[in-house]
Design an enzyme around this catalytic site. Structure first.
Site, short mmCIF file in Angstrom:
data_model
loop_
_atom_site.label_atom_id
_atom_site.label_comp_id
_atom_site.label_asym_id
_atom_site.label_seq_id
_atom_site.Cartn_x
_atom_site.Cartn_y
_atom_site.Cartn_z
N HIS A 139 94.39 6.54 76.94
CA HIS A 139 95.79 6.19 77.14
C HIS A 139 96.53 6.58 75.86
O HIS A 139 96.28 5.98 74.81
CB HIS A 139 95.93 4.69 77.42
CG HIS A 139 95.19 4.25 78.65
ND1 HIS A 139 95.74 4.31 79.91
CD2 HIS A 139 93.92 3.79 78.82
CE1 HIS A 139 94.85 3.89 80.81
NE2 HIS A 139 93.73 3.57 80.17
N ASP A 185 88.16 4.83 77.33
CA ASP A 185 89.26 3.98 77.80
C ASP A 185 90.12 3.53 76.61
O ASP A 185 90.64 2.41 76.57
CB ASP A 185 88.72 2.77 78.59
CG ASP A 185 89.82 2.06 79.38
OD1 ASP A 185 90.95 2.59 79.46
OD2 ASP A 185 89.56 0.96 79.91
ZN ZN Z 1 91.28 1.22 83.99
#
Ligand code: ZN
Length: 444
Positions: A64, A307
């Site tokens: 992200h 992640d």
């Molecule tokens: Zn996720």
């Protein structure tokens, strides 16, 4: 411009190479491998990789980067800098930005910002549904033309089986893999940690393992129904791993990834109420952790993905149940894999390269990455298996500091990162290994 990586231990599962070799790079592409004794070409930069592992560049399928919209947490440039500092040459950016990457304009913006940063390669992942709201499919074809390599509503699961079926049928038409964050919200019910012994002791609302497992099972059934390529993100439970194992046995086009925190920490870590132990899916109990390690070693798990989820310190300073989910992970993933998996003898170095490079490239069809074949883009990750190092979050290249691994010491780490033939990261302790000219003193 030529660069010769000399005397390294080269691991490339795509060619069955697992031995000492030299590797020659020219104009950003791999020329080929040669024996250690072979002559050094004229006018060539030389990297002495004696004692080091030379691998195709590591690819993190799940990060992200927060831009556009939340640049105070991370930008594409700071995320790309964190990636190469951690040994990753390529990252795939999840679409939950603001605005969401659910259209070609945002896709193009992400690619342009990544090109401007000029560090790690960044491939955008497009949203499955508009605004990732789960109600209306996004324009996958337009986003694919603009450069997405997969679709996902990560952060949110696709809410119903009917919507997921339509998404898979649509994505299949564009030959895009569907990446799902498996979580049945009606079971997870606003939980903030794993439902089990520790949630009971701490009096916090839990998310049962079944919330992930029900959704993983649903998605595999729909992959069978639709024939779409399905990739399950950040699996954290033994049941979900078992679902993938059975799907693979039945020959379904199903792959999965796991994140380093899920095979290194358990829900016991939550007892200090450190919000850097709060992520979704949550840290699970030891039996789930053991099942993930089994999946990593037996081939059920295809990829390690971080992640990487930056959040500002003020947000993570909230009460445990108010703080946002997620931790940064790009600069600790290789250390955790080397220290907890390879050094412990749980997986081989070759398997590590499969998990971090070969398989992500195959799943995402990044054809000239994840390999050291002649002609491929010269992306490399260079690892010192013997390096002992300590992670200092205050020196991270990320704009955020939310990690439970600050101050942790690791055995093994990525010491250099080469992107398109250029050394974009080199641990200063190793700078003496690189000689700008073909200095024949190095030949001795
Ligand atoms: Zn996720």
């Amino acid at each position: 411009m030529r660069l010769l990586i000399r005397n390294g231990y080269v691991i490339d599962p795509t060619q069955g190479v697992n031995t000492g070799k030299n590797l020659l790079i020219e104009d950003g592409r791999i020329v080929g491998l040669s024996g250690h004794g072979d002559a050094v070409p004229e006018e060539c930069e030389v990297f002495d990789a004696t004692g080091l592992v030379v691998a195709p560049g590591f690819i993190d399928m799940h990060v992200h980067l927060r831009e556009p919209g939340h640049e105070y947490k991370e930008t594409i440039a700071s995320g790309a800098a964190s990636a190469v500092a951690g040994g990753f040459t390529t990252v795939c950016a999840m679409p939950n930005t603001s605005p969401v990457n659910d259209n070609a304009a945002v896709t193009r913006f992400v690619i342009e910002q990544a090109e401007r940063a000029g560090l790690a390669g960044v491939f955008p992942i497009g949203a499955i549904t508009k605004n990732s709201a789960g109600t209306e499919l996004a324009e996958m074809g337009e986003m694919k033309d603009a450069g997405i390599i997969a679709v996902s509503d990560d952060g949110r699961p696709v809410p119903t089986a009917g919507m997921m079926r339509r998404a898979m049928e649509y994505a299949r038409g564009f030959d895009l893999p569907v990446i799902d964050h498996c979580e049945d919200k009606s079971l997870a019910r606003g939980g903030v940690m794993h439902e089990g012994h520790w949630s009971l002791v701490l009096g916090m609302r839990g998310m049962p393992a079944a919330a992930e497992e029900v959704d993983a099972e649903r998605n595999c059934l729909l992959a069978e129904l639709t024939g779409a390529r399905l990739h399950l993100a950040h699996l954290s439970t033994s049941g979900a791993i078992e679902t993938v194992r059975r799907a693979k046995e039945r020959g379904l086009p199903v792959t999965c990834e796991v994140a380093p925190h899920h095979w290194t920490l358990t829900d016991e870590a939550v007892q200090n109420y450190d919000t850097n132990t709060k992520m979704s899916p949550p840290l699970r109990s030891q039996d789930h952790l053991d099942a993930i390690i089994t999946g990593l070693s037996d081939g059920t798990v295809d990829a390690i993905a971080t992640d990487h989820a930056p959040h500002h310190a003020d947000e993570k300073a909230l009460e445990y149940d108010q703080a946002p989910f997620g931790i940064i992970g790009l600069e600790t993933a290789v250390g955790l894999a080397m220290d907890r998996l390879v050094s412990e003898g749980l997986i081989s170095l070759e398997r590590l390269v499969e998990l971090c490079s070969t398989n992500p490239a195959r799943i995402l069809r990044l054809e000239d990455r994840g390999t050291l074949r002649a002609g491929a883009r010269a992306d490399l990750t260079i690892i010192d298996p013997e390096l002992t190092w300590t992670f200092d979050a205050s020196r991270s290249k990320s704009r955020s500091r939310n990690t439970p691994f600050d101050g942790h010491t690791f055995r093994g780490g990525a010491i250099a990162t080469i992107v398109a033939g250029r050394i974009v990261h080199l641990d200063p302790k190793y700078s003496r290994l690189v000689d700008v000219r073909s200095d024949h003193a190095l030949m001795s």
